[in-house]
Design a protein around this motif. Structure first.
Motif, mmCIF file in Angstrom:
data_model
loop_
_atom_site.group_PDB
_atom_site.id
_atom_site.type_symbol
_atom_site.label_atom_id
_atom_site.label_comp_id
_atom_site.label_asym_id
_atom_site.label_seq_id
_atom_site.Cartn_x
_atom_site.Cartn_y
_atom_site.Cartn_z
ATOM 1 N N ARG A 423 0.820 -1.214 0.000
ATOM 2 C CA ARG A 423 0.000 0.000 0.000
ATOM 3 C C ARG A 423 0.849 1.257 0.000
ATOM 4 N NH1 ARG A 423 -1.962 3.580 3.687
ATOM 5 N NH2 ARG A 423 -1.014 2.480 5.441
ATOM 6 N N GLU A 424 1.906 1.275 0.800
ATOM 7 C CA GLU A 424 2.702 2.486 0.933
ATOM 8 C C GLU A 424 3.520 2.792 -0.312
ATOM 9 O OE1 GLU A 424 2.053 4.411 3.099
ATOM 10 O OE2 GLU A 424 1.062 3.206 4.611
ATOM 11 N N ILE A 428 1.315 9.247 -4.136
ATOM 12 C CA ILE A 428 0.601 10.175 -3.255
ATOM 13 C C ILE A 428 -0.347 11.024 -4.088
ATOM 14 C CG2 ILE A 428 0.853 12.057 -1.609
ATOM 15 C CD1 ILE A 428 1.977 9.443 -0.565
ATOM 16 N N GLU A 429 -1.624 11.009 -3.761
ATOM 17 C CA GLU A 429 -2.613 11.769 -4.522
ATOM 18 C C GLU A 429 -2.775 13.189 -3.987
ATOM 19 O OE1 GLU A 429 -3.885 10.773 -7.243
ATOM 20 O OE2 GLU A 429 -3.104 8.731 -7.179
ATOM 21 N N GLU A 430 -2.911 13.323 -2.652
ATOM 22 C CA GLU A 430 -3.153 14.633 -2.059
ATOM 23 C C GLU A 430 -2.225 14.835 -0.872
ATOM 24 O OE1 GLU A 430 -7.212 15.134 -1.027
ATOM 25 O OE2 GLU A 430 -7.963 14.886 -3.087
ATOM 26 N N ASP A 441 3.838 13.016 17.562
ATOM 27 C CA ASP A 441 3.142 12.646 18.806
ATOM 28 C C ASP A 441 2.049 11.622 18.535
ATOM 29 O OD1 ASP A 441 4.740 14.317 20.292
ATOM 30 O OD2 ASP A 441 3.318 15.994 20.277
ATOM 31 N N ASP A 442 1.317 11.811 17.438
ATOM 32 C CA ASP A 442 0.264 10.845 17.093
ATOM 33 C C ASP A 442 0.865 9.475 16.798
ATOM 34 O OD1 ASP A 442 -1.593 12.829 17.401
ATOM 35 O OD2 ASP A 442 -1.789 13.256 15.252
ATOM 36 N N GLY A 443 1.965 9.440 16.076
ATOM 37 C CA GLY A 443 2.611 8.174 15.759
ATOM 38 C C GLY A 443 3.184 7.498 16.995
ATOM 39 N N TRP A 444 3.693 8.305 17.917
ATOM 40 C CA TRP A 444 4.271 7.759 19.154
ATOM 41 C C TRP A 444 3.219 7.019 19.983
ATOM 42 C CZ3 TRP A 444 8.771 6.452 20.735
ATOM 43 C CH2 TRP A 444 9.092 6.333 22.087
ATOM 44 N N GLN A 445 2.001 7.500 19.948
ATOM 45 C CA GLN A 445 0.934 6.853 20.708
ATOM 46 C C GLN A 445 0.542 5.485 20.128
ATOM 47 O OE1 GLN A 445 -0.039 8.229 23.585
ATOM 48 N NE2 GLN A 445 1.424 9.877 23.093
ATOM 49 N N MET A 446 0.946 5.212 18.896
ATOM 50 C CA MET A 446 0.538 3.971 18.231
ATOM 51 C C MET A 446 1.567 2.850 18.385
ATOM 52 S SD MET A 446 -2.362 4.858 17.169
ATOM 53 C CE MET A 446 -2.760 3.375 16.214
ATOM 54 N N ASP A 465 1.263 13.604 2.956
ATOM 55 C CA ASP A 465 0.042 12.867 3.284
ATOM 56 C C ASP A 465 0.152 12.533 4.770
ATOM 57 O OD1 ASP A 465 -1.670 10.689 3.933
ATOM 58 O OD2 ASP A 465 -1.833 10.162 1.813
ATOM 59 N N PRO A 466 -0.698 13.107 5.638
ATOM 60 C CA PRO A 466 -0.534 12.951 7.091
ATOM 61 C C PRO A 466 -0.504 11.490 7.545
ATOM 62 C CG PRO A 466 -2.177 14.630 6.596
ATOM 63 C CD PRO A 466 -1.856 13.958 5.307
ATOM 64 N N ASP A 467 -1.408 10.666 7.020
ATOM 65 C CA ASP A 467 -1.479 9.271 7.461
ATOM 66 C C ASP A 467 -0.211 8.507 7.102
ATOM 67 O OD1 ASP A 467 -3.986 9.705 8.489
ATOM 68 O OD2 ASP A 467 -5.025 9.061 6.664
ATOM 69 N N ARG A 468 0.294 8.746 5.904
ATOM 70 C CA ARG A 468 1.462 7.981 5.484
ATOM 71 C C ARG A 468 2.743 8.518 6.125
ATOM 72 N NH1 ARG A 468 0.160 6.771 -0.833
ATOM 73 N NH2 ARG A 468 1.970 5.396 -0.657
ATOM 74 N N LEU A 469 2.792 9.815 6.406
ATOM 75 C CA LEU A 469 3.917 10.344 7.159
ATOM 76 C C LEU A 469 3.929 9.761 8.571
ATOM 77 C CD1 LEU A 469 6.316 12.221 7.572
ATOM 78 C CD2 LEU A 469 4.706 14.072 8.079
ATOM 79 N N GLN A 470 2.745 9.629 9.172
ATOM 80 C CA GLN A 470 2.664 9.025 10.503
ATOM 81 C C GLN A 470 3.129 7.575 10.459
ATOM 82 O OE1 GLN A 470 -0.948 9.722 12.784
ATOM 83 N NE2 GLN A 470 -0.791 7.696 13.738
ATOM 84 N N GLN A 471 2.745 6.835 9.401
ATOM 85 C CA GLN A 471 3.180 5.447 9.262
ATOM 86 C C GLN A 471 4.708 5.374 9.164
ATOM 87 O OE1 GLN A 471 1.138 2.334 8.862
ATOM 88 N NE2 GLN A 471 3.196 1.656 9.421
ATOM 89 N N LEU A 472 5.300 6.320 8.449
ATOM 90 C CA LEU A 472 6.761 6.362 8.317
ATOM 91 C C LEU A 472 7.413 6.549 9.691
ATOM 92 C CD1 LEU A 472 8.824 8.315 5.696
ATOM 93 C CD2 LEU A 472 9.230 8.743 8.112
#
Length: 568
Positions: A423-424, A428-430, A441-446, A465-472
């Motif tokens: 998937r990754e 990147i579309e948007e 901080d959001d990624g650290w909580q996961m 892309d916020p979600d994929r940056l967090q995944q990184l």
């Protein structure tokens, strides 16, 4: 100028001069019709033929008006001249629209309005003997015997409308001339000749030495001579190069660069110094791509665009002149094709990883399952009862079951990581501006933090892309905890030159000899790891157009530097 012309005309036999001029104009227009029929473009051909025919009739009716034996015959010819002369406006606008590549001449609404206005004006002209609002006629002998016309207000309003529409057509032509880099000065002069008779019209009204009539038929005749007999090949060359929005280059049979439009010059700036030169000698790379019709890649406005050259021969007057090269913009199609290729590559890579990385744990699971099955089968009596399992056998079953559980759990992690990896890797579309601290901080909580510590030292804003940056970031955090220890300290901040961000830890670091390999699928120094965590990080960075490097932190731990160019 007008006074000099008037003085000159007073010294010549005016009657013979007028007859000769309009007779020559009529014959020129009629004779030129045959040559105009050789023009390749249908609409341009039809409109120019109609313009020549109406202008020829207009000039012929002027001859009849001047040479008519009686005043009534002269009146009739003059009336016919007025009707046909006004009709020339239609073919002229049709010609200008067709020659410049517009579609105005096909618009039904415009056609109906034009016909209605024409018929209304013709009706006023035909009823002039009743109201004489258009013109009044009296016999005079100055400067020679003829029917003198005194035009009324309606005539001048009609002439103003006709000349205004003619000017619209002239602007169409000048706009086309401005789009090409061919020497269009001769055509500017020729178009100017169609407007020159306006000076004679004014002179005929002001000076009694001249006959007050419309001289525009003379301008059309001069235009026809210039276009059809002197500059025919240039006439079609300019039309070909200027009417396209796409980049266009016109070359001769000898590969001489004869013309190009503004779009082509923007795409290939080197054309500016190559006009009139041999394409193969001056621009060999461009000539090679045209010959093979391969896709041309160019940088424009900070992005890569793709063009497909198409070569079409063209001719004029039945003679082959050269080739028209149109560069079609296929950027969207090419980007889609590359995206499909990338997806196919990812699919092939994904298939290979599934086959390779799941085979070993699957074999282990099958082996342990087989051990358990064989042990229970050995304890099965023929009557269907079971022998009690001994301590040693139970221990073996327990070990096999535990190994099977661990293996299945590893397979589950592998499958999850493989799906994330697939998937990754997608484009990147948007994107949107994202504060680094917020997404960190959001990624650290996961992640399972254990006793690890996260320190965000700077907070640049990154377009991502916020979600994929967090995944990184999550994967880099997990990687630091798995390899750096449960109490590792992880630091996140901006690079010194503000071109990106870094994520580093104070763990043992990555051995220098494998730093170039850590982003490959399956590479890990942790026996329990899947080897896909950093591969996923690399895929996400690449999908954003970023670059990522593995190096060493000041404490000797692992440091990952991502070049992203933050927005602030």
């Amino acid at each position: 100028m007008i006074e000099s012309l008037s003085l000159l005309l007073t010294q010549l036999p005016l009657f013979e001069l007028y007859l000769a001029a309009f007779t020559a104009a009529a014959l020129t227009c009629f004779v030129s019709i045959r040559r105009a029929r050789r023009i390749a473009d249908r609409d341009t051909r039809r409109s120019l033929v109609a313009l020549l025919a109406t202008s020829g009739l207009w000039a012929a009716f002027h001859v009849g008006y001047l040479a008519g034996p009686t005043a009534s015959i002269q009146y009739g010819f003059y009336m016919l001249g007025l009707i046909v002369g006004l009709a020339t406006v239609g073919p002229w606008l049709y010609f200008c629209s067709a020659y410049t590549g517009r579609a105005l001449h096909h618009n039904r609404t415009y056609q109906k309005i034009a016909v209605a206005i024409y018929l209304a004006i013709v009706a006023v002209k035909l009823t002039n003997p009743v109201h004489e609002l258009y013109f009044a006629a009296t016999v005079t002998t100055d400067p020679f015997s003829h029917l003198m016309i005194q035009h009324g207000v309606i005539h001048w309003l009609s002439m103003g409308l006709a000349y205004s529409l003619a000017v619209v057509g002239i602007f169409m032509l000048f706009e086309l001339f401005a789009q090409v880099d061919y020497d269009t000065r001769p055509f500017v002069v020729l178009v100017g000749l169609t407007a020159l008779p306006v000076a004679f019209d004014i002179a005929g009204f002001v000076y009694p030495q001249l006959v007050d009539l419309t001289y525009s038929a003379l301008g059309v005749a001069l235009f026809a001579v210039g276009v059809l007999y002197i500059y025919m090949d240039r006439f079609e060359t300019i039309q070909l190069a200027g009417r396209y929005d796409d980049p266009v280059v016109v070359i001769g049979d000898d590969l001489e660069i004869r013309d190009y439009n503004r779009s082509a010059e923007t795409l290939f700036p080197e054309l500016g110094a190559a006009l009139g030169e041999n394409l193969k000698q001056e621009l060999p790379d461009l000539a090679a791509s045209i010959t093979s019709e391969t896709v041309i890649e160019r940088q424009q406005d900070g992005e890569t665009r793709y063009y497909q050259p198409k070569t079409n021969p063209f001719s004029a007057s039945q003679a082959k002149l050269g080739q028209l090269i149109i560069f079609n913009d296929i950027t969207e199609q090419e980007r889609y094709r590359k995206q499909l290729e990338a997806q196919n590559d990812r699919l092939e890579s994904f298939t290979g990883m599934v086959s390779h990385d799941l085979r070993n744990p699957l074999n282990v699971a099958q082996g342990n399952s087989q051990i358990i099955s064989e042990l229970f089968e050995a304890a099965n009596n023929e009557d269907g009862s079971y022998e009690p399992l001994g301590t040693e056998t139970l221990a073996t079953v327990d070990d096999a079951s535990s190994a099977l559980t661990v293996t299945l759990a590893r397979m589950e992690r592998l499958i999850d990581d493989l799906l994330v990896l697939a998937r990754e890797g997608q484009s990147i579309e948007e994107t949107e501006p994202v504060p680094l601290k917020t997404v960190a901080d959001d990624g650290w909580q996961m992640v399972d933090q254990r006793d690890a510590t996260l320190v965000v030292e700077e907070n640049p804003t990154i377009t991502a892309d916020p979600d994929r940056l967090q995944q990184l970031l999550e994967n880099l955090f997990r990687n630091a905890i798995e390899h750096g220890g449960t109490d590792v300290t992880i630091r996140v901040g901006a690079l010194a030159d503000d071109t990106g961000v870094y994520i580093e830890d104070d763990g043992p670091g990555v051995p220098e000899e494998i730093r170039d390999e850590v982003f490959e699928s399956g590479v890990t120094t942790n026996r329990d790891g899947t080897g896909f965590g950093l591969a996923i990080v690399s895929k996400i960075a690449t999908a954003h157009g970023w670059t990522i490097d593995c190096t060493e932190s000041e404490s000797g731990g692992a440091r990952f530097e991502i070049t992203v160019e933050p927005t602030e």
